[in-house]
Design an enzyme around this catalytic site. Structure first.
Site, PDB file in Angstrom:
ATOM      1  N   GLU A 370      -2.147 -33.409  24.935  1.00  0.00           N
ATOM      2  CA  GLU A 370      -0.938 -33.797  24.194  1.00  0.00           C
ATOM      3  C   GLU A 370      -1.164 -35.064  23.371  1.00  0.00           C
ATOM      4  O   GLU A 370      -0.724 -35.158  22.219  1.00  0.00           O
ATOM      5  CB  GLU A 370       0.233 -33.985  25.161  1.00  0.00           C
ATOM      6  CG  GLU A 370       0.629 -32.734  25.918  1.00  0.00           C
ATOM      7  CD  GLU A 370       0.980 -31.565  25.004  1.00  0.00           C
ATOM      8  OE1 GLU A 370       1.362 -31.801  23.842  1.00  0.00           O
ATOM      9  OE2 GLU A 370       0.874 -30.418  25.460  1.00  0.00           O
ATOM     10  N   TYR A 384       0.764 -26.980  11.686  1.00  0.00           N
ATOM     11  CA  TYR A 384       0.813 -26.218  12.925  1.00  0.00           C
ATOM     12  C   TYR A 384       1.169 -24.752  12.689  1.00  0.00           C
ATOM     13  O   TYR A 384       2.193 -24.249  13.154  1.00  0.00           O
ATOM     14  CB  TYR A 384       1.814 -26.860  13.886  1.00  0.00           C
ATOM     15  CG  TYR A 384       1.557 -26.541  15.336  1.00  0.00           C
ATOM     16  CD1 TYR A 384       0.400 -26.970  15.974  1.00  0.00           C
ATOM     17  CD2 TYR A 384       2.476 -25.810  16.065  1.00  0.00           C
ATOM     18  CE1 TYR A 384       0.175 -26.676  17.297  1.00  0.00           C
ATOM     19  CE2 TYR A 384       2.266 -25.514  17.394  1.00  0.00           C
ATOM     20  CZ  TYR A 384       1.109 -25.948  18.012  1.00  0.00           C
ATOM     21  OH  TYR A 384       0.876 -25.658  19.332  1.00  0.00           O
TER      22      TYR A 384
END
Length: 815
Positions: A370, A384
Site C-alpha cells: 500500500e 490505475y
C-alpha cells in the site's frame, strides 16, 4: 494536383529537413511508442556535445518538434545517487494540461544524456467546454453512486473534500488505451459509503465519463510488541502522561498508528496506549485483534527503513512525509460485517479487520504494497487502469516482496529476527481461502498471467481492465531477474535468465519507475525503461542488462538480449599541436614514445597492459614542446565499468598540472569493483583546466589505450559503489622538482580590481571574461595588467588571457 510551395515555404521545409537530419545524426538510440512518438532518446557523443548547456525545454521543443500550441512546464528537478539530474515537464496544449503526458530530460555534469516520456501529438482539438462544471460534477457523482460522500460526513475536514473541477485533456479510456483525446472536467471524488476515492473525468462536451482513475487502489522510545504476523518486534514509539503510544519521530516526520474502533472516522480515531511499553500477547492478542496494530506500525517502520536504506528515498514522497495508519476501520459500522480491505487514500493508510475472506489486513507485504502505491503516485503516477494500472499493482507487489526480504534478512541482524515469510507470495498471512492473493514465482497457480496476453490474461473491463490480474506479468519478470531461472515459456520458447538478487533487481525496478516511466506507460514502455535503468546502474552490455532483457523475452515482451558489438566513446581532441603534445605514455607493459599526433591518437589496438583490481598502479607521461614549456593540465581516465563513459565516480584517476617537459608520474588504486576484462584508458593534456573527457579544445592532445582489468568483481557492478574513494585521484609529480607555471589572478575573491600575471611575466595581448554560463561579459576594462571589475555582479567568472601564442584560463570570484 501537385503540391505547390512558395519560395519561403520551400526554404522553411528545407531548414526543417536539415534540422531533423542534424538531430538524427546526434542520436544513439531512439525508441518509438505505438503512436510513433519517441518514448526514449539517448544521445551519442555528438549529440551530448551539441545539447550541452542548452536549456532542457529547448532540447525537448527541438527534438519533439513542438508547435506554438504546445507548452512544456517544469514540474520537478531531482538529482539521483548516480549524479544524474532529472527535470520533468508537464505537457499543455493551448494552455490546458494534457493529463498523464510528461517528458523528462536526463543530464549528468551539465550534459544532456537522454530524454524520455510520453508526448501527445495534438492538432485541432477544441478547448472550449460546452458542459459547465456543475453539470459535469452531477455526471461524475452519478457514475460513483455512493450513499454518502466525505464532504457530507461530520469529519472535521469534511469541507475540504468537496470536489473542484479542472479542465484537462485526457484520453477516452472506455474502449481501452488507444481512445481519442478529449477535453474533460477532472474531479477528485471521495466517497464514505461505500468507501472509494478516484479521479473522475467527464467529457466537457458530451457529458460522458471517459475515465476513472482510482486513488484508493483496492483491497522516541523503543518498546516490544507481540505482533500477529511478525513475532515479537522492537518498535519505536512515544510517550504520553499515561503511558506509551504508537507515535515516533525518528523516521522522517514520523510514523503514527491509530485505532478507528471499528468506525469510519479518522478524526474520531484514538491512540493505542500501553502502560509499560511492553505490548504483550496477553494484552493485545484479544478478540479485537489489537495485536495487528503492532504489525501496521512495525510494517510502516520496516518499509521506511527499506526505502531509506536501499534506495535513499526519504518516505513515500522523498521528503520525509509522515506515515499514518488507521487500524480497525469499518466502512459501515454496526452492520456486523468486517471490512475486507486495506488501502492508501492519497494521504493515509487504512486497514480493515477482514471477515470471511481475510484476517486483519496488516501483514508486512500488504503494508509495503500500500505504501508502494504512494511511491508510485509521487514518481511514475501510473494510471490505475489497463496495462498502466496492472504495472501500478505489480510495482506495489514488488515492494511488498522486497520489504519482506529486507526485514527478514537485514533487520533480523539487529534483533531477535522477523518471523519467516514467503517472499514470492503476496498476502499469504491474511488469506483464509487460498494460499495467498498472488504468486510472483508462479502467477498461473493463482489465476494470473505469466506471459503477456497469454494464458490467464484478462481482456474484460472489470477490475479497471484487470489490474489485479495482469500485474502477474510484471511480477514474474521481477521474480526471474531476482532469482534467475532456465526453462521454456508457454509459447514453447526456451529462456535463461541469470539471477541478479532481489536487491539489485529492485534497484532496477525503482529507477525505471522513478526516472523513466510515465502515467500512461505500457508493458512495452516498461521493457525500455528497465533496460535503460540497468544500463545506468550497471553499464551497457552488463549481466544486468542481459538478464533484464531476457526476462522480458521470457514473459512475451520483446526479443532476447543481443550484445552491442562496440562500446562507443565520446570524441576528445586538441585542435592545435603547434606548441605542445603528448610524447610519452607508460603503464605496466605499455611504453610509447611519439611526436605530435594531430591532436588525437588511437592506441586501443596496441597490446593492453594488465592492471589488477585492488592494486596500486603508476602511470607515467610527458609533454613535448615546440618551444616554451607552458602549463599543461593532465587528466587520466579509466572506464572501470565498461559502460562507454568516463564520468562515473572514481574514473578520473589522475588530475594535475605542470609546465615540465620531463617525465611525470602519478599513482592510483584500481577499485576492487572494477569490471574484469578490456576497457579504455584516456589521457588528456590541455592548456585549459576545464577540459574534460569529452571536449574539443584548443591546444594539446588526447590519447586512448586499451587496458585489461584482472581479478575484478562480477560483471554486475554498480558505478555508485566506488563513490567516495578519493584515493583514486593521483597527484602529478614532476620529476626534477620543476615548478608549474600558470596564469595568476589576485586578489581572489576580488571586489574592485584583479591583477593578472602571465607565466614568465609575458605581456597580455587580449583578455576575455565569461560568466558561469559561458556567456561573454562586457563592462570590465583592462589596463596595465589590471582588470577593473567594480561594475560586475557578484558571482564566479572565467578569465581567458592570451600572450599572442597561447590562451590561459583562470577563475575568480567577484564579491
Amino acid at each position: 494536383m501537385k503540391k505547390q510551395y512558395s519560395v519561403a515555404a520551400l526554404l522553411m521545409l528545407g531548414t526543417l529537413a536539415s534540422a531533423q537530419a542534424q538531430d538524427a545524426s546526434r542520436i544513439q538510440t531512439k525508441v518509438l511508442g505505438e503512436d510513433n512518438q519517441p518514448v526514449l532518446v539517448q544521445f551519442n557523443a555528438e549529440g551530448k556535445a551539441a545539447y550541452r548547456g542548452m536549456p532542457a525545454e529547448q532540447v525537448l521543443r527541438q527534438l519533439l518538434a513542438l508547435t506554438t500550441a504546445d507548452q512544456l512546464r517544469s514540474r520537478t528537478v531531482e538529482t539521483d545517487q548516480l549524479g544524474f539530474t532529472h527535470q520533468k515537464f508537464a505537457q499543455y496544449y493551448q494552455g490546458v494540461r494534457v493529463e498523464h503526458a510528461s517528458y523528462s530530460v536526463h543530464a549528468k555534469g551539465g550534459t544532456t544524456e537522454s530524454i524520455s516520456g510520453d508526448f501527445e501529438k495534438i492538432t485541432g482539438l477544441n478547448t472550449t467546454p460546452t458542459l459547465n462544471e456543475s453539470a459535469a460534477l452531477d455526471r461524475a457523482l452519478a457514475s460513483v453512486g455512493a450513499r454518502k460522500y466525505m464532504w457530507q460526513t461530520n469529519d472535521a475536514e469534511a469541507a475540504s473534500y468537496r470536489p473542484q473541477g479542472e479542465l484537462v485533456i485526457v484520453r477516452d479510456a472506455r474502449n481501452g488505451e488507444t481512445g481519442p483525446l478529449v477535453l474533460a472536467w477532472k474531479f477528485n471524488v471521495y466517497a464514505a459509503q461505500p468507501v472509494s476515492r478516484a479521479y473522475i473525468y467527464v467529457d466537457a462536451r458530451s457529458g460522458q465519463v471517459v475515465l476513472r482513475d482510482d486513488i484508493i487502489k483496492h483491497a522516541a522510545a523503543t518498546g516490544t510488541f507481540a505482533t500477529a504476523y511478525s513475532g515479537s518486534r522492537s518498535v519505536a514509539d512515544g510517550t504520553t502522561t499515561n503511558g506509551y503510544y504508537l507515535r515516533e519521530v525518528t523516521r522522517g516526520l514520523g510514523i503514527e498508528t491509530y485505532n478507528c474502533k471499528k468506525g469510519n472516522s479518522y478524526t474520531a480515531a484514538v491512540d493505542f496506549v500501553d502502560a509499560d511499553n511492553n505490548w504483550t500477547s496477553a494484552e493485545y492478542n484479544n478478540a479485537n485483534f489489537d495485536n495487528v496494530a503492532g504489525d501496521a506500525h512495525f510494517g510502516a517502520q520496516a518499509t521506511y527503513d527499506y526505502w531509506k536504506g536501499v534506495h535513499a528515498r526519504n518516505s513515500w514522497d522523498n521528503a520525509g512525509a509522515k506515515i499514518k495508519s488507521y487500524i480497525h476501520f469499518d466502512d459501515t459500522p454496526g452492520d456486523g460485517v468486517g471490512y475486507e480491505n486495506a488501502y492508501w487514500n492519497g494521504s493515509v493508510m487504512t486497514y480493515g479487520d477482514g471477515d470471511t475472506r481475510f484476517r486483519p489486513l496488516t501483514s508486512m507485504d500488504v503494508v509495503a504494497h500500500e505504501i508502494g502505491h504512494a511511491v508510485c503516485e509521487k514518481t511514475a503516477g501510473l494510471v490505475y487502469s489497463n496495462e498502466s494500472g496492472a504495472m501500478n499493482e505489480g510495482f506495489s507487489d514488488i515492494w511488498g516482496a522486497a520489504v519482506e526480504s529486507y526485514a527478514v534478512n537485514t533487520l533480523s541482524a539487529a534483533s531477535s529476527g522477523v518471523k519467516a515469510k514467503s517472499t514470492w507470495l503476496i498476502g499469504e498471512e491474511i488469506d483464509k481461502v487460498q494460499v495467498a492473493l498472488r504468486s510472483m514465482s508462479d502467477p498461473n497457480s493463482l489465476n494470473q498471467p505469466a506471459y503477456y496476453k497469454g494464458l490467464k490474461w484478462y481482456t474484460g473491463t472489470g477490475d479497471n481492465g484487470g489490474v489485479h490480474t495482469n500485474s502477474g506479468v510484471l511480477n514474474y519478470w521481477f521474480y526471474l531477474i531476482s532469482a534467475g531461472k532456465t526453462g521454456t515459456n508457454e509459447k514453447g520458447v526456451a529462456y535463461s535468465v541469470a539471477s541478479l538478487g532481489i536487491t539489485n533487481a529492485a534497484k532496477i525496478a525503482y529507477r525505471a519507475e522513478s526516472v523513466y516511466l510515465t502515467s500512461s506507460s505500457t508493458y512495452s514502455n516498461a521493457r525500455t525503461a528497465t533496460i535503460a535503468a540497468a544500463k545506468d546502474l550497471y553499464g551497457a552490455n552488463s549481466a544486468a542488462e542481459e538478464a533484464v532483457t531476457n526476462a522480458w523475452s521470457a514473459v512475451g515482451v520483446g526479443a532476447k538480449y543481443a550484445a552491442s558489438s562496440v562500446v562507443a566513446y565520446c570524441a576528445s581532441k586538441g585542435t592545435s599541436v603547434a606548441y605542445e603534445w603528448i610524447d610519452y605514455v607508460e603503464l605496466g607493459t605499455l611504453a610509447r614514445t611519439s611526436a605530435a599526433d594531430a591532436g588525437y591518437y588511437n592506441g586501443t589496438a596496441l597490446s593492453a597492459p594488465s592492471i589488477g583490481a585492488g592494486t596500486s598502479q603508476t602511470v607515467k607521461f610527458s609533454a613535448g614542446y615546440a618551444g616554451t614549456a607552458y602549463t599543461e593540465y593532465w587528466k587520466v581516465y579509466i572506464d572501470y565499468n565498461g559502460n562507454g563513459v568516463f564520468t562515473d565516480a572514481g574514473e578520473l584517476v589522475v588530475s594535475g598540472s605542470s609546465a615540465s617537459a620531463a617525465t611525470l608520474s602519478a599513482t592510483f588504486t584500481v577499485p576492487s569493483t572494477a569490471k574484469t576484462g578490456n576497457t579504455r584508458m584516456r589521457l588528456v593534456m590541455s592548456d585549459a583546466s576545464a577540459t574534460t573527457s569529452c571536449n574539443s579544445y584548443s591546444y594539446g592532445e588526447t590519447e586512448d589505450y586499451t587496458v585489461t582489468i584482472t581479478g575484478g568483481a562480477a560483471l554486475l557492478t554498480a558505478t555508485a559503489s566506488v563513490a567516495g574513494l578519493t584515493s583514486l585521484t593521483g597527484t602529478v609529480t614532476p620529476i626534477g622538482n620543476e615548478l608549474a607555471k600558470q596564469l595568476e589572478v589576485y586578489p581572489n575573491p576580488a571586489t574592485d580590481a584583479v591583477r593578472i600575471v602571465l607565466p614568465g611575466n609575458a605581456e597580455a595581448t587580449s583578455v576575455m571574461l565569461t560568466d558561469v554560463r559561458g556567456a561573454r561579459v562586457v563592462g570590465a576594462t583592462f589596463s596595465n595588467g589590471t582588470l577593473n571589475v567594480s561594475s560586475l555582479a557578484k558571482g564566479m567568472y572565467t578569465l581567458s588571457v592570451s600572450d599572442g601564442q597561447k590562451v590561459f584560463h583562470q577563475r575568480f570570484v567577484k564579491e
